[in-house]
Design an enzyme around this catalytic site. Structure first.
Site, PDB file in Angstrom:
ATOM      1  N   GLU A 135       0.862  -1.229   0.096  1.00  0.00           N
ATOM      2  CA  GLU A 135      -0.138   0.047  -0.098  1.00  0.00           C
ATOM      3  C   GLU A 135       1.063   1.251   0.682  1.00  0.00           C
ATOM      4  O   GLU A 135       0.295   1.925  -0.534  1.00  0.00           O
ATOM      5  CB  GLU A 135      -1.130   0.227   1.512  1.00  0.00           C
ATOM      6  N   CYS A 145     -12.032   1.786 -14.937  1.00  0.00           N
ATOM      7  CA  CYS A 145     -12.407   2.740 -14.757  1.00  0.00           C
ATOM      8  C   CYS A 145     -11.658   4.005 -14.755  1.00  0.00           C
ATOM      9  O   CYS A 145     -10.954   4.612 -13.806  1.00  0.00           O
ATOM     10  CB  CYS A 145     -13.411   3.356 -13.595  1.00  0.00           C
ATOM     11  N   CYS A 189     -18.497  -1.276 -18.363  1.00  0.00           N
ATOM     12  CA  CYS A 189     -18.336  -2.001 -17.024  1.00  0.00           C
ATOM     13  C   CYS A 189     -20.057  -2.430 -16.445  1.00  0.00           C
ATOM     14  O   CYS A 189     -20.219  -2.052 -17.503  1.00  0.00           O
ATOM     15  CB  CYS A 189     -18.722  -0.399 -16.997  1.00  0.00           C
ATOM     16  N   CYS A 233     -24.354   4.411 -13.356  1.00  0.00           N
ATOM     17  CA  CYS A 233     -23.282   5.257 -13.645  1.00  0.00           C
ATOM     18  C   CYS A 233     -23.596   6.166 -13.938  1.00  0.00           C
ATOM     19  O   CYS A 233     -24.011   7.066 -15.099  1.00  0.00           O
ATOM     20  CB  CYS A 233     -21.988   4.879 -14.608  1.00  0.00           C
ATOM     21  N   CYS A 262     -16.306   2.148 -20.487  1.00  0.00           N
ATOM     22  CA  CYS A 262     -17.100   2.043 -20.232  1.00  0.00           C
ATOM     23  C   CYS A 262     -18.426   1.185 -21.006  1.00  0.00           C
ATOM     24  O   CYS A 262     -19.681   0.465 -20.357  1.00  0.00           O
ATOM     25  CB  CYS A 262     -18.112   3.671 -20.480  1.00  0.00           C
TER      26      CYS A 262
END
Length: 353
Positions: A40, A195, A205, A211, A202
């Site tokens: 991370e 994304c 998606c 959305c 898209c």
């Protein structure tokens, strides 16, 4: 937002993740708190493919909290060299030492204690607890912010406090009640691979029918960019003093500021300061310097222009010895020292030449 919408969002992302997510990242096997934490921190401001070899090298050298805490900071920085944003490496080292002192050598499972460690904020703490322990905590990295801004049609720059508060609320509302580790990875993968900032897919998606950005034709404009202003320009001169034994003179950077605490090249403002430094610290003819090609390096908050000067036949002065401020380092062993990326590249060219 009602419960059905919330569960639909997380369920669809998990279904997408099962078929299209990333399941072979090195920090997923095993997904221990230390490995999740390290990944991370490395992934902040850095893409996955860049991070993977650094992560693998780092955990080979320092496989757990105790090894990291007991390592010399120079060794930690050397393993980090090339990833940039070096405060991350220093905070890792400091946090590991605090874990040894206060938490029995482990990353704490308590959110407040974990997020209080250097370099571990709210999102990183949530990622560690969700991925390593399966606890119900949200994350809000850049990929998640972009996904939520588009899906909900959130206006404004995500870095502003008001917009970030809204996004945190949405991120927490979308949390599922199970598979928290997979969900955290799913929403990060979704933003990183589908994304995306530019050219999002898209048509593929799983959230397209709900959305807001897609429905309103605002995919390209959300999330909104930070109000921009030109980057300041700064200039410096770096002195490359190489002696007959193929050693180069390195200088320790100040404890604060850019590249803080790292080994770099001596820097001066102009030729007058360069002449004084060379006269004081090396038995070299100042006029024997060779100007090297200019280097431009861009930080997040300014652009640095570097003018290097090379002396190939420098002689170590009695005033310089290995210590905290200066050291002569063999060009062949520079990998042992954590160097800023532009300095590392410059010295590699000097060694090759």
């Amino acid at each position: 937002m009602n419960g059905d919408a919330t569960s639909m969002f997380s369920a669809r992302l998990l279904t997408w993740f099962d078929s299209s997510g990333r399941h072979d990242l090195p920090w997923q096997h095993p997904r221990s708190p230390y490995r999740v934490w390290l990944s991370e921190i490395m992934l902040q401001q850095t893409q996955v493919q860049t991070v993977i070899p650094y992560f693998e090298r780092f955990v080979r050298a320092l496989p757990d909290v105790a090894a990291l805490a007991n390592a010399e900071l120079d060794h930690v920085v050397a393993l980090w060299a090339g990833l940039g944003y070096y405060a991350r490496a220093r905070n890792l080292h400091k946090a590991a030492q605090l874990c040894m002192q206060r938490h029995d050598g482990e990353l704490p499972q308590n959110f407040e204690a974990l997020s209080a460690l250097p370099g571990i904020g709210r999102s990183t703490a949530g990622a560690i607890l969700a991925q390593a322990h399966g606890l119900r905590y949200a994350i809000l990295d850049g990929n998640v912010k972009r996904t939520l801004c588009r899906y909900h049609g959130v206006d404004g720059w995500p870095g502003s406090s008001a917009v970030e508060k809204t996004l945190w609320s949405l991120a927490e509302e979308h949390l599922p009640t199970q598979r928290l580790a997979d969900y955290s990875q799913a929403i990060m993968d979704f933003g990183a691979t589908l994304c995306t900032r530019g050219d999002p897919s898209c048509v593929l998606c799983p959230l397209q029918d709900s959305c807001v950005a897609l429905r309103e034709g605002r995919v390209e404009t959300l999330p909104e960019s930070k109000p921009g202003k030109p980057l300041p320009e700064r200039r410096t001169m770096m002195l490359v003093l190489v002696d007959a034994d193929r050693r180069v003179l390195l200088a320790r950077r100040p404890a604060t500021g850019v590249w803080s605490g790292m080994w770099s090249l001596p820097e001066v403002a102009d030729h007058d300061e360069a002449r004084e430094f060379v006269g004081r610290h090396a038995r070299s003819d100042f006029e024997a310097n060779k100007p090297l090609p200019l280097i431009e390096h861009t930080f997040s908050h300014y652009r640095l222009h570097i003018a290097p000067l090379l002396w190939s036949g420098a002689t170590a002065s009695d005033r310089i010895s290995d210590g905290d401020l200066y050291r002569w380092q063999e060009l062949a062993t520079l990998a042992e020292v954590g160097l800023p990326a532009p300095v590392k590249k410059l010295l590699a060219e000097v060694q090759a030449g």
